[in-house]
Design an enzyme around this catalytic site. Structure first.
Site, PDB file in Angstrom:
ATOM      1  N   LYS A   1       0.827  -1.217   0.000  1.00  0.00           N
ATOM      2  CA  LYS A   1       0.000   0.000   0.000  1.00  0.00           C
ATOM      3  C   LYS A   1       0.861   1.267   0.000  1.00  0.00           C
ATOM      4  CE  LYS A   1      -2.228  -0.660   3.875  1.00  0.00           C
ATOM      5  NZ  LYS A   1      -1.635  -1.923   4.339  1.00  0.00           N
TER       6      LYS A   1
ATOM      7  N   ARG B   1      -9.428   1.195   8.935  1.00  0.00           N
ATOM      8  CA  ARG B   1      -8.934  -0.123   9.320  1.00  0.00           C
ATOM      9  C   ARG B   1      -9.964  -0.904  10.128  1.00  0.00           C
ATOM     10  NH1 ARG B   1      -3.122   1.092   9.053  1.00  0.00           N
ATOM     11  NH2 ARG B   1      -1.941  -0.835   9.081  1.00  0.00           N
TER      12      ARG B   1
ATOM     13  N   ARG C   1      12.041  -5.171   4.603  1.00  0.00           N
ATOM     14  CA  ARG C   1      11.912  -3.824   4.041  1.00  0.00           C
ATOM     15  C   ARG C   1      12.575  -2.743   4.905  1.00  0.00           C
ATOM     16  NH1 ARG C   1       5.430  -2.447   4.427  1.00  0.00           N
ATOM     17  NH2 ARG C   1       5.335  -2.332   6.697  1.00  0.00           N
TER      18      ARG C   1
ATOM     19  N   ARG D   1      11.351  -0.258  10.378  1.00  0.00           N
ATOM     20  CA  ARG D   1      10.324  -0.037  11.390  1.00  0.00           C
ATOM     21  C   ARG D   1      10.457  -1.081  12.495  1.00  0.00           C
ATOM     22  NH1 ARG D   1       4.814   0.724   7.971  1.00  0.00           N
ATOM     23  NH2 ARG D   1       4.033  -0.395   9.794  1.00  0.00           N
TER      24      ARG D   1
ATOM     25  N   ARG E   1      -0.074  -8.252  13.376  1.00  0.00           N
ATOM     26  CA  ARG E   1      -0.714  -7.257  12.502  1.00  0.00           C
ATOM     27  C   ARG E   1      -1.575  -7.939  11.450  1.00  0.00           C
ATOM     28  NH1 ARG E   1       4.586  -4.473  10.763  1.00  0.00           N
ATOM     29  NH2 ARG E   1       3.346  -3.282   9.288  1.00  0.00           N
TER      30      ARG E   1
HETATM   31  P1  AMP Z   1       0.885   1.323   8.654  1.00  0.00           P
HETATM   32  O1  AMP Z   1       2.002   2.296   8.450  1.00  0.00           O
HETATM   33  O2  AMP Z   1      -0.345   1.676   7.866  1.00  0.00           O
HETATM   34  O3  AMP Z   1       1.324  -0.102   8.462  1.00  0.00           O
HETATM   35  O4  AMP Z   1       0.454   1.450  10.188  1.00  0.00           O
HETATM   36  C1  AMP Z   1       1.341   1.110  11.222  1.00  0.00           C
HETATM   37  C2  AMP Z   1       0.586   0.918  12.502  1.00  0.00           C
HETATM   38  O5  AMP Z   1      -0.071   2.130  12.868  1.00  0.00           O
HETATM   39  C3  AMP Z   1      -0.517  -0.130  12.466  1.00  0.00           C
HETATM   40  O6  AMP Z   1      -0.038  -1.448  12.671  1.00  0.00           O
HETATM   41  C4  AMP Z   1      -1.409   0.348  13.616  1.00  0.00           C
HETATM   42  O7  AMP Z   1      -0.842   0.012  14.859  1.00  0.00           O
HETATM   43  C5  AMP Z   1      -1.328   1.863  13.483  1.00  0.00           C
HETATM   44  N1  AMP Z   1      -2.395   2.406  12.609  1.00  0.00           N
HETATM   45  C6  AMP Z   1      -2.230   3.049  11.425  1.00  0.00           C
HETATM   46  N2  AMP Z   1      -3.413   3.405  10.912  1.00  0.00           N
HETATM   47  C7  AMP Z   1      -4.351   2.974  11.778  1.00  0.00           C
HETATM   48  C8  AMP Z   1      -5.774   3.007  11.791  1.00  0.00           C
HETATM   49  N3  AMP Z   1      -6.453   3.568  10.782  1.00  0.00           N
HETATM   50  N4  AMP Z   1      -6.419   2.457  12.840  1.00  0.00           N
HETATM   51  C9  AMP Z   1      -5.739   1.885  13.870  1.00  0.00           C
HETATM   52  N5  AMP Z   1      -4.408   1.788  13.919  1.00  0.00           N
HETATM   53  C10 AMP Z   1      -3.697   2.332  12.870  1.00  0.00           C
END
Ligand code: AMP
Length: 219
Positions: free
Chosen positions: A17, A92, A131, A165, A176
Site C-alpha cells: 500500500k 482499518r 523492508r 520499522r 498485525r
Molecule cells: P501502517 O504504516 O499503515 O502499516 O500502520 C502502522 C501501525 O499504525 C498499524 O499497525 C497500527 O498500529 C497503526 N495504525 C495506522 N493506521 C491505523 C488506523 N487507521 N487504525 C488503527 N491503527 C492504525
C-alpha cells in the site's frame, strides 16, 4: 470511465500500500494520507498521543479508532483534500469506514474507488521483514527485491540514511496480519456493497501492480 481521485488503498500489512500510494501521489499529484506515518511521526516527536500510539504500534496492535478518526478529520478539512487523496491505512475498522463517510459528507466529498491489493499470507512475512526506507524522504526498499540502484544511496533523494520499522519483525507482523484479517478485512464487503471495491493481485513486481492499479482506477 470517470477519473478517480479520492482513493482508498486497502490490503494486508506489507502488501505494498505504502509503495503504491507514493507512486500514485507522484503521478496524480494528490496527497498521500497515511495514518501510520502520522502516528509514527507523532511518536518521534514524543507527544503524549504519539507515545501512546507508539506503544501500541510496536506491539502490532491497532491504535484506538477515535485517535485515527481525529487525525483523518484534520487532513480532510485541508483544502488540498478537495482535489483528491490517497488514503493508506485508513479505514482499518468498520467504525472508521462509517466515520469516514460522515467526514466526507461534511466536506461534500465522496470516494471514487477503493482498491484492495490482494497478497496471500505466505508472501507477507518475507516482504515485511526485509523492508527498509530512506530516513529523509521515506522511499521504500527491500533487501531482496528492491535495493537502491547505488549501494547506500536513496534513488529518490540521494539520502544515505535508512531505517527499519520496529514493528517489521516476524512476531509483530503475524499479530498485525491477524488484526487485518479480523478487523480490517470486514471493511471490504462494506465497500463492495456500494460498488466501490476493485481488487488487484499484489503479488507481482512494483511496476506490474502499479499498472494494474492504473487500470482499475481508470487514470
Ligand atoms: P501502517 O504504516 O499503515 O502499516 O500502520 C502502522 C501501525 O499504525 C498499524 O499497525 C497500527 O498500529 C497503526 N495504525 C495506522 N493506521 C491505523 C488506523 N487507521 N487504525 C488503527 N491503527 C492504525
Amino acid at each position: 470511465m470517470r477519473k478517480a481521485f479520492h482513493i482508498v488503498l486497502m490490503g494486508p500489512p506489507g502488501g505494498g500500500k505504502g509503495t503504491q500510494a507514493r507512486l500514485l501521489e507522484e503521478r496524480l499529484k494528490i496527497p498521500h494520507i497515511s495514518t501510520g506515518e502520522m502516528l509514527r511521526s507523532a511518536g518521534r516527536e514524543g507527544t503524549e498521543l504519539g507515545l501512546k500510539a507508539k506503544a501500541l504500534i510496536d506491539k502490532g496492535n491497532l491504535v484506538p479508532d477515535e485517535m485515527c478518526i481525529q487525525l483523518m478529520k484534520t487532513e480532510l478539512e485541508k483544502p488540498e483534500a478537495k482535489n483528491g487523496f490517497i488514503l493508506d491505512g485508513f479505514p482499518r475498522t468498520l467504525r472508521q469506514a462509517e466515520e469516514l463517510d460522515t467526514l466526507l459528507d461534511a466536506e461534500k466529498l465522496h470516494l471514487d474507488v477503493v482498491v484492495e491489493i490482494q497478497v496471500p499470507d505466505d508472501y507477507i512475512v518475507d516482504r515485511v521483514v526485509g523492508r527498509f526506507s530512506c530516513v529523509k524522504c521515506g522511499a521504500m526498499y527491500h533487501e531482496k527485491y528492491c535495493l537502491p540502484h547505488v549501494y547506500g544511496k536513496c534513488d529518490a533523494c540521494g539520502g544515505t540514511q535508512f531505517m527499519r520499522r520496529i514493528d517489521d519483525n516476524i512476531d509483530t507482523v503475524l499479530s498485525r496480519l491477524a488484526k487485518y484479517r479480523a478487523l480490517t478485512a470486514p471493511v471490504l464487503p462494506y465497500y463492495e456493497s456500494v460498488g466501490l471495491l476493485k481488487c488487484v493481485d499484489g503479488t507481482g513486481t512494483i511496476e506490474e501492480v502499479k499498472e494494474k492499479i492504473r487500470k482499475v482506477i481508470g487514470h
